[in-house]
Design a protein around this motif. Sequence first.
Motif, mmCIF file in Angstrom:
data_model
loop_
_atom_site.group_PDB
_atom_site.id
_atom_site.type_symbol
_atom_site.label_atom_id
_atom_site.label_comp_id
_atom_site.label_asym_id
_atom_site.label_seq_id
_atom_site.Cartn_x
_atom_site.Cartn_y
_atom_site.Cartn_z
ATOM 1 N N PRO A 18 52.727 9.272 43.464
ATOM 2 C CA PRO A 18 51.928 8.745 42.382
ATOM 3 C C PRO A 18 50.564 9.808 42.341
ATOM 4 C CG PRO A 18 51.827 7.375 44.543
ATOM 5 C CD PRO A 18 52.943 8.225 44.326
ATOM 6 N N SER A 19 50.198 10.428 43.521
ATOM 7 C CA SER A 19 49.087 11.444 43.371
ATOM 8 C C SER A 19 49.585 12.496 42.456
ATOM 9 C CB SER A 19 49.013 11.795 44.637
ATOM 10 O OG SER A 19 50.063 12.623 45.323
ATOM 11 N N LEU A 20 50.720 13.269 42.488
ATOM 12 C CA LEU A 20 50.925 14.192 41.572
ATOM 13 C C LEU A 20 51.123 13.667 40.048
ATOM 14 C CD1 LEU A 20 51.380 17.200 41.965
ATOM 15 C CD2 LEU A 20 51.461 15.808 44.092
ATOM 16 N N ARG A 21 51.611 12.559 39.838
ATOM 17 C CA ARG A 21 51.768 11.897 38.622
ATOM 18 C C ARG A 21 50.196 11.693 38.187
ATOM 19 N NH1 ARG A 21 55.116 7.965 40.702
ATOM 20 N NH2 ARG A 21 53.708 6.114 40.215
ATOM 21 N N ALA A 22 49.242 11.356 38.812
ATOM 22 C CA ALA A 22 47.857 11.278 38.286
ATOM 23 C C ALA A 22 47.541 12.715 37.975
ATOM 24 C CB ALA A 22 46.869 10.959 39.407
ATOM 25 N N LEU B 165 41.530 7.743 32.593
ATOM 26 C CA LEU B 165 42.404 6.617 32.286
ATOM 27 C C LEU B 165 43.745 6.867 32.413
ATOM 28 C CD1 LEU B 165 40.473 5.092 29.200
ATOM 29 C CD2 LEU B 165 40.707 4.088 31.405
ATOM 30 N N ARG B 166 43.967 7.949 32.014
ATOM 31 C CA ARG B 166 45.723 8.403 31.904
ATOM 32 C C ARG B 166 45.871 8.671 33.266
ATOM 33 N NH1 ARG B 166 48.315 12.063 33.783
ATOM 34 N NH2 ARG B 166 46.456 13.138 34.485
ATOM 35 N N ALA B 167 45.049 9.246 33.981
ATOM 36 C CA ALA B 167 45.487 9.574 35.497
ATOM 37 C C ALA B 167 45.750 8.269 36.286
ATOM 38 C CB ALA B 167 44.484 10.330 36.337
ATOM 39 N N ALA B 168 44.711 7.301 36.131
ATOM 40 C CA ALA B 168 44.965 6.017 36.523
ATOM 41 C C ALA B 168 46.263 5.131 36.224
ATOM 42 C CB ALA B 168 43.617 5.031 36.556
ATOM 43 N N GLY B 169 46.500 5.252 34.992
ATOM 44 C CA GLY B 169 47.645 4.644 34.447
ATOM 45 C C GLY B 169 48.752 5.162 35.029
ATOM 46 N N ASP B 170 48.819 6.705 34.964
ATOM 47 C CA ASP B 170 50.257 7.245 35.606
ATOM 48 C C ASP B 170 50.404 7.060 36.995
ATOM 49 O OD1 ASP B 170 50.933 8.119 33.267
ATOM 50 O OD2 ASP B 170 49.908 10.181 33.307
ATOM 51 N N SER B 171 49.315 6.915 37.800
ATOM 52 C CA SER B 171 49.448 6.753 39.161
ATOM 53 C C SER B 171 50.100 5.340 39.435
ATOM 54 C CB SER B 171 48.123 7.006 39.735
ATOM 55 O OG SER B 171 47.090 5.974 39.501
ATOM 56 N N ALA B 172 49.740 4.523 38.543
ATOM 57 C CA ALA B 172 50.362 3.092 38.792
ATOM 58 C C ALA B 172 51.807 2.866 38.323
ATOM 59 C CB ALA B 172 49.411 1.878 38.114
ATOM 60 N N THR B 173 52.355 3.538 37.271
ATOM 61 C CA THR B 173 53.789 3.430 37.074
ATOM 62 C C THR B 173 54.215 4.733 36.529
ATOM 63 O OG1 THR B 173 53.069 3.398 34.660
ATOM 64 C CG2 THR B 173 53.036 1.390 35.726
ATOM 65 N N ASP B 174 55.616 4.911 36.704
ATOM 66 C CA ASP B 174 56.256 6.073 36.588
ATOM 67 C C ASP B 174 57.000 6.547 35.220
ATOM 68 O OD1 ASP B 174 58.214 4.452 36.761
ATOM 69 O OD2 ASP B 174 59.403 5.165 38.400
ATOM 70 N N ASP B 175 56.603 5.682 34.227
ATOM 71 C CA ASP B 175 57.011 5.576 33.073
ATOM 72 C C ASP B 175 56.210 5.829 31.827
ATOM 73 O OD1 ASP B 175 56.218 2.839 33.195
ATOM 74 O OD2 ASP B 175 58.331 2.140 32.394
ATOM 75 N N GLY B 176 54.909 5.972 32.306
ATOM 76 C CA GLY B 176 53.701 5.851 31.014
ATOM 77 C C GLY B 176 53.718 4.633 30.527
ATOM 78 N N SER B 177 53.934 3.520 30.651
ATOM 79 C CA SER B 177 53.736 2.250 30.504
ATOM 80 C C SER B 177 52.532 1.527 30.510
ATOM 81 C CB SER B 177 54.983 1.456 30.710
ATOM 82 O OG SER B 177 54.977 1.172 32.182
ATOM 83 N N SER B 178 51.785 1.988 31.504
ATOM 84 C CA SER B 178 50.521 1.279 31.877
ATOM 85 C C SER B 178 49.506 0.954 30.646
ATOM 86 C CB SER B 178 49.896 1.965 33.008
ATOM 87 O OG SER B 178 48.583 1.542 33.227
ATOM 88 N N PRO B 179 48.975 -0.179 30.358
ATOM 89 C CA PRO B 179 47.727 -0.060 29.541
ATOM 90 C C PRO B 179 46.851 0.876 29.648
ATOM 91 C CG PRO B 179 48.261 -2.410 30.335
ATOM 92 C CD PRO B 179 48.915 -1.547 31.358
ATOM 93 N N LEU B 180 46.469 1.352 30.954
ATOM 94 C CA LEU B 180 45.355 2.436 31.050
ATOM 95 C C LEU B 180 46.047 3.648 30.391
ATOM 96 C CD1 LEU B 180 44.157 1.684 34.621
ATOM 97 C CD2 LEU B 180 43.098 1.382 32.537
ATOM 98 N N THR B 181 47.311 3.880 30.357
ATOM 99 C CA THR B 181 47.762 5.335 29.882
ATOM 100 C C THR B 181 47.658 5.130 28.559
ATOM 101 O OG1 THR B 181 49.008 5.602 31.855
ATOM 102 C CG2 THR B 181 49.792 6.719 29.699
ATOM 103 N N TRP B 182 48.124 4.248 27.758
ATOM 104 C CA TRP B 182 48.178 3.838 26.355
ATOM 105 C C TRP B 182 46.460 3.941 25.874
ATOM 106 C CZ3 TRP B 182 51.807 4.799 23.198
ATOM 107 C CH2 TRP B 182 53.051 4.536 23.369
ATOM 108 N N ALA B 183 45.493 3.751 26.703
ATOM 109 C CA ALA B 183 44.354 3.565 26.098
ATOM 110 C C ALA B 183 43.683 4.840 26.086
ATOM 111 C CB ALA B 183 43.188 2.711 27.187
#
Length: 534
Positions: free
Chosen positions: A73-77, A213-231
């Motif tokens: 998750p750290s590198l995804r962020a 927002l993108r970093a927080a969302g991507d660290s939570a999910t590995d497919d970019g589906s987090s609402p934070l990512t979409w925000a």
Amino acid sequence: MSAAAFSVRPPSSRRLAGTGTLVRFALRRDRLMIPVWVGVNALMVLSMPNTLKGLYGTPAERADLVGRMATNPSLRAMVGPVFGDSLGALTTWRAGVYAGALAAVVSLLVVVRHTRDEEESGRQELVASGMVGRRAPLTAALLAAAVANGVLALVVAAGLAGHGAGGAVAFGLGLAGVGMLFATTAAIVAQLTESARLARGLTAAVLGAAFVLRAAGDSATDDGSSPLTWASPLGWLENLRPFAGERWWVLGLFAGAALLQGAVAYALAGRRDLGMSFLPSRPGPAAGRLGGAGALAWRLQRGGVLGWSTGFLLAGLVYGGMADGAAELVGDNEGAREIFQRMGGQTGLTDAFLATMAGMLGLVAALFVVASVLRLHGEETSGRAEPVLAGAVGRLRWAAGHLAVAFGGSALLMLLAGAGLALGHGERTGAVLGACLVQLPAVWVVGGVTVLLHGLVPRAAPAAWGVAGAVLLIGWVGPALDVPQAVLDLSPFGHLPKLPGGEMAWPPVLFLTALAAALVAAGLAGLRRRDLTT
């Protein structure tokens, strides 16, 4: 409503009169900045496939990388999730977030420069007295940004077409979409604020929030589906999924948001007087804390210093927390290990990663020092410096205030970056702080070049952005492309010791510091002897 009421409002053709001339003028003024930064962005993207091919040459190695990213998750962020194991998909993963952010920065700079900057300097009032429509300046600024983003999209799409035409077009349009979205954001902020400096700062803050927002969302999910990512618009770019089953409908989000923001900007522009804003600046005292040139320089630049300082501290915390994850991601991949070692030194991988991050933060700090020193150029060309210098303030004293903020501010940025890295990593605070502070002589050399240009050739002062862009390109892309050491040595950062882990070498540090001092002295000597630029 009677027909006479409609006659008060000029037709749209008159409101856009002179747009073509203003577009040509804007592109002429930006004939250096736009090509340099678009070129840096395009080269960063187009160099990535060959780099990744050297690192992960087989499908098995690329599949292993995708698997590692899914559990890191750290590198995804930091760079986002991976949606495919092709070279094209890995390119958009590795470069997409940063290329999109760079496109946004260039766009906001272009729009603010040709809207609020022009009004603040008084030039827009002179232009508006001619055959120029009310909507023409804003339209010209957005069209200039569109040209920059369009060229970037074409170059990226053409350069990546060999990896899949659909993915290349999608990625190019996605980058242009991010750029135009932040161009219209800057257009709105330029109507709200009375200061160009504040307009740039607020738009950059929006970009920073989008990255967080993108970093927080991507660290939570590995497919970019987090609402934070979409925000986040940067999240839209990665969810466009170039080279991995393109989602073309995501481009509609960029188009719709940009059109909506553009409409808001036009509506706001039509409801205010020239030079005014919806958020007027607070008047301040003309004495006391603002009684000296240094205090005035600090007052003018304190907002920028605060924003940059916050960003560097947060970046240090994030990168420090990723140090161990980077070592885990690289594993036994010798190619990736060699790149980190070229950028960070021939030491352990964690040390090399920390040294690499310190060097990259130093490169970004060079952008701060250029922007801060060029505040002198802006004050002079806008005519605000002349009333100050008409009193009991000499040129050197006036310049010293701004240079103290520029060079002292860069030291503060690197100190905070080091503190963030040390806190995020949780080990060897002194060594990590030293790794960041040792970047300062190179940062100051770039600042010294800016002072030299402003002092001797004021019309060429904006060329300092080209110098900063070249240094950034060499330091960021050069090691990945395995360019000759002679090319890396063209950057002052190439001569610094690689800390932590490496040995401290004082001669290059002292030499670069002396060189920066000499450049500043030469620039100030030129400023003292030449006429003011108007």
